[in-house]
Design a protein around this motif. Structure first.
Motif, PDB file in Angstrom:
ATOM      1  N   GLN A 280       0.831  -1.207   0.000  1.00 48.64           N
ATOM      2  CA  GLN A 280       0.000   0.000   0.000  1.00 48.64           C
ATOM      3  C   GLN A 280       0.868   1.260   0.000  1.00 48.64           C
ATOM      4  O   GLN A 280       0.511   2.273  -0.611  1.00 48.64           O
ATOM      5  N   GLY A 281       2.017   1.204   0.680  1.00 53.70           N
ATOM      6  CA  GLY A 281       2.941   2.336   0.653  1.00 53.70           C
ATOM      7  C   GLY A 281       3.523   2.547  -0.733  1.00 53.70           C
ATOM      8  O   GLY A 281       3.638   3.685  -1.213  1.00 53.70           O
ATOM      9  N   LYS A 282       3.883   1.451  -1.390  1.00 51.53           N
ATOM     10  CA  LYS A 282       4.426   1.558  -2.743  1.00 51.53           C
ATOM     11  C   LYS A 282       3.363   2.051  -3.727  1.00 51.53           C
ATOM     12  O   LYS A 282       3.676   2.776  -4.681  1.00 51.53           O
ATOM     13  N   ALA A 283       2.114   1.665  -3.495  1.00 39.45           N
ATOM     14  CA  ALA A 283       1.034   2.152  -4.361  1.00 39.45           C
ATOM     15  C   ALA A 283       0.891   3.667  -4.237  1.00 39.45           C
ATOM     16  O   ALA A 283       0.671   4.369  -5.241  1.00 39.45           O
ATOM     17  N   PHE A 284       1.012   4.163  -3.007  1.00 44.79           N
ATOM     18  CA  PHE A 284       0.960   5.613  -2.823  1.00 44.79           C
ATOM     19  C   PHE A 284       2.153   6.285  -3.497  1.00 44.79           C
ATOM     20  O   PHE A 284       2.009   7.328  -4.146  1.00 44.79           O
ATOM     21  N   ALA A 285       3.341   5.688  -3.359  1.00 45.79           N
ATOM     22  CA  ALA A 285       4.532   6.259  -3.990  1.00 45.79           C
ATOM     23  C   ALA A 285       4.358   6.324  -5.507  1.00 45.79           C
ATOM     24  O   ALA A 285       4.731   7.325  -6.148  1.00 45.79           O
ATOM     25  N   GLN A 286       3.774   5.298  -6.094  1.00 47.33           N
ATOM     26  CA  GLN A 286       3.530   5.308  -7.535  1.00 47.33           C
ATOM     27  C   GLN A 286       2.535   6.396  -7.904  1.00 47.33           C
ATOM     28  O   GLN A 286       2.675   7.063  -8.945  1.00 47.33           O
ATOM     29  N   TRP A 287       1.527   6.591  -7.050  1.00 46.76           N
ATOM     30  CA  TRP A 287       0.547   7.665  -7.289  1.00 46.76           C
ATOM     31  C   TRP A 287       1.243   9.027  -7.277  1.00 46.76           C
ATOM     32  O   TRP A 287       0.962   9.869  -8.140  1.00 46.76           O
ATOM     33  N   LEU A 288       2.142   9.240  -6.323  1.00 49.16           N
ATOM     34  CA  LEU A 288       2.896  10.497  -6.282  1.00 49.16           C
ATOM     35  C   LEU A 288       3.635  10.730  -7.592  1.00 49.16           C
ATOM     36  O   LEU A 288       3.602  11.830  -8.171  1.00 49.16           O
ATOM     37  N   TYR A 289       4.330   9.697  -8.042  1.00 50.05           N
ATOM     38  CA  TYR A 289       5.093   9.798  -9.292  1.00 50.05           C
ATOM     39  C   TYR A 289       4.166  10.113 -10.466  1.00 50.05           C
ATOM     40  O   TYR A 289       4.440  10.992 -11.289  1.00 50.05           O
ATOM     41  N   ASN A 290       3.047   9.388 -10.527  1.00 52.82           N
ATOM     42  CA  ASN A 290       2.122   9.572 -11.652  1.00 52.82           C
ATOM     43  C   ASN A 290       1.533  10.972 -11.698  1.00 52.82           C
ATOM     44  O   ASN A 290       1.214  11.487 -12.775  1.00 52.82           O
ATOM     45  N   LYS A 291       1.357  11.594 -10.540  1.00 53.39           N
ATOM     46  CA  LYS A 291       0.751  12.921 -10.493  1.00 53.39           C
ATOM     47  C   LYS A 291       1.789  14.036 -10.603  1.00 53.39           C
ATOM     48  O   LYS A 291       1.444  15.215 -10.650  1.00 53.39           O
ATOM     49  N   GLY A 292       3.063  13.679 -10.610  1.00 53.88           N
ATOM     50  CA  GLY A 292       4.140  14.663 -10.690  1.00 53.88           C
ATOM     51  C   GLY A 292       4.431  15.118 -12.113  1.00 53.88           C
ATOM     52  O   GLY A 292       3.747  14.720 -13.073  1.00 53.88           O
ATOM     53  N   PRO A 293       5.500  15.928 -12.281  1.00 56.61           N
ATOM     54  CA  PRO A 293       5.824  16.499 -13.599  1.00 56.61           C
ATOM     55  C   PRO A 293       6.119  15.467 -14.685  1.00 56.61           C
ATOM     56  O   PRO A 293       5.920  15.739 -15.869  1.00 56.61           O
ATOM     57  N   LYS A 294       6.588  14.258 -14.299  1.00 55.32           N
ATOM     58  CA  LYS A 294       6.847  13.227 -15.308  1.00 55.32           C
ATOM     59  C   LYS A 294       5.594  12.432 -15.650  1.00 55.32           C
ATOM     60  O   LYS A 294       5.640  11.542 -16.507  1.00 55.32           O
ATOM     61  N   GLY A 295       4.505  12.755 -14.971  1.00 55.77           N
ATOM     62  CA  GLY A 295       3.228  12.106 -15.252  1.00 55.77           C
ATOM     63  C   GLY A 295       2.209  13.151 -15.676  1.00 55.77           C
ATOM     64  O   GLY A 295       2.353  13.815 -16.696  1.00 55.77           O
ATOM     65  N   GLU A 296       1.202  13.361 -14.836  1.00 53.16           N
ATOM     66  CA  GLU A 296       0.108  14.278 -15.176  1.00 53.16           C
ATOM     67  C   GLU A 296       0.398  15.735 -14.829  1.00 53.16           C
ATOM     68  O   GLU A 296      -0.374  16.625 -15.182  1.00 53.16           O
TER      69      GLU A 296
END
Length: 412
Positions: A226-242
């Motif tokens: 669940q922690g890694k899922a949140f970390a992936q969400w952070l990445y996805n919502k950042g400048p390299k994602g959305e």
């Protein structure tokens, strides 16, 4: 104004000191509540508080002196000064009888034997149970709460008509508003885990595991899938994602963008409201980003009694029966615009739709952890989130944070 939260907790031996009780019975309504009755006349209490709340505590002090003949000396200190000076002085038997401050100082104070338990008696049911829980440590209550605060979504009602239940739906609605930012929150390159936590909680739940009484244990709860899922969400919502979460957005930038109509939504607390006083706004619960609920942290303000006070019974009486009264809690609300901890005063405050919105958003909040181990979490948490948003590998960066925190916790 809360821009970020940092905690440096000291390790030590936990010590619970029980205040002794008096035998004199006090007449009238002012005497109900605490388990100990205070002797009247001739004694003096010293309390430390900040300048903003001095007037309300003076009102409590005047009523207390009129009823008991005991006097109260109010010393004004800013929060950082009060905390550090109390830590230094209380250890040597000096300092105030009562210190007003935040609940997340509690672990440090108890670990170093600086504060004494407070008996709320039959008044305990009159307070918000979350506020009482925030001042409870290892089964004992160490403070009388007077105010609570939590994050929520503040919404520009001229731009959007509602806040959806999920983060992605909120972003879609924000984009449809046709402004620069569909949603904005403070972040900065060093992260802001307090402001980010409601979204993280929808993935991981509490920062530490809870026991059967829903009190924090010292077992970290941020790791795993669940922690890694949140970390992936952070990445996805950042400048390299959305590019929804931007490391360049500081508190001031976020507030100004919302204030000038560049974003329909901002994550914020009641401390932001003066900046938005001329706007049409509403306050809503924070949408979920993960599979669970978004729950903010609950910060609580209250009064501590020094473990070395020679006037513990008087201090208990003053806190429980005067600071804990509806009149004083309402006065504190009018000064600070934070929801009162006393239910009767909170109900009155909630007649303001904005305060009602914060209350609804914080209905299932968890108190800010006061464990000494929390210092280890703060040391790595925000920096790691900032790195992931900026583009660091989510899984390995998060795993390293968990390892670093657990290593640091072992030193406590």
């Amino acid at each position: 104004m809360r821009r970020s939260i940092a905690l440096i907790a000291a390790a030590g031996l936990s010590l619970a000191l029980t205040a002794c009780g008096g035998s004199e019975e006090k007449k009238g309504d002012e005497g109900k509540g605490s388990g100990s009755e205070a002797p009247a006349g001739g004694a003096s209490l010293v309390i430390w508080t900040d300048a903003n709340r001095e007037a309300a505590f003076k009102k409590a002090a005047d009523k207390y002196t009129e009823a008991t003949g005991n006097t109260v000396q109010i010393v004004v200190k800013d929060n950082d000064q009060a905390r550090s000076e109390f830590t230094a002085q209380a250890a040597t038997g000096e300092g105030p009888d009562i210190l007003f401050g935040a609940n997340d100082w509690l672990g440090e104070f108890v670990s170093n034997g600086l504060v004494a338990p407070v008996e709320l008696g039959d008044k305990v049911s009159e307070f918000n149970p979350l506020a009482v829980s925030a001042f409870t440590y290892q089964g004992a209550t160490y403070g009388v709460p007077y105010a609570v605060e939590n994050l929520a979504i503040i919404r520009n009602t001229d731009l959007v008509d509602s806040t959806p239940a999920t983060f992605d739906e909120m972003i879609a609605k924000g984009k449809a508003a046709g402004v620069q930012y569909p949603f904005i929150m403070q972040l900065s390159e060093n992260g802001d885990p307090y402001t980010m936590y409601p979204f993280e909680a929808s993935f991981t739940g509490p920062i530490f595991e809870l026991d059967a009484n829903k009190s924090y244990t010292n077992k970290l709860n941020l790791g795993g899938d669940q922690g890694k899922a949140f970390a992936q969400w952070l990445y996805n919502k950042g400048p390299k994602g959305e590019n929804i979460l931007q490391p360049t957005i500081t508190y001031d930038i976020a507030v100004d963008a919302f204030k000038t109509g560049k974003s329909p939504y901002i994550v914020g607390g009641p401390w932001m409201l003066p900046d938005f006083k001329d706007m049409h706004i509403a306050v809503d619960p924070i949408p979920s980003a993960g599979p669970g609920k978004s729950t903010p942290l609950l910060g609580v303000q209250g009064g501590y009694i020094s473990a070395h006070s020679k006037n513990a019974v008087l201090a208990t009486d003053f806190l429980v029966n005067y600071v804990g009264s509806e009149e004083i809690q309402t006065a504190l609300y009018e000064i600070g615009q934070r929801l009162p901890a006393l239910k009767a005063s909170a109900d009155k405050a909630a007649s303001d739709p904005l305060m009602a919105g914060f209350a609804k958003a914080g209905a299932e909040a968890l108190p800010m952890p006061s464990l000494p181990e929390m210092a280890a979490v703060w040391s790595f948490w925000g920096r790691t989130e900032g790195q992931i948003v900026a583009g660091a590998d989510p899984a390995s960066t998060w795993d390293k944070m968990i390892s670093d925190i657990e290593t640091e916790m072992k030193k406590k």
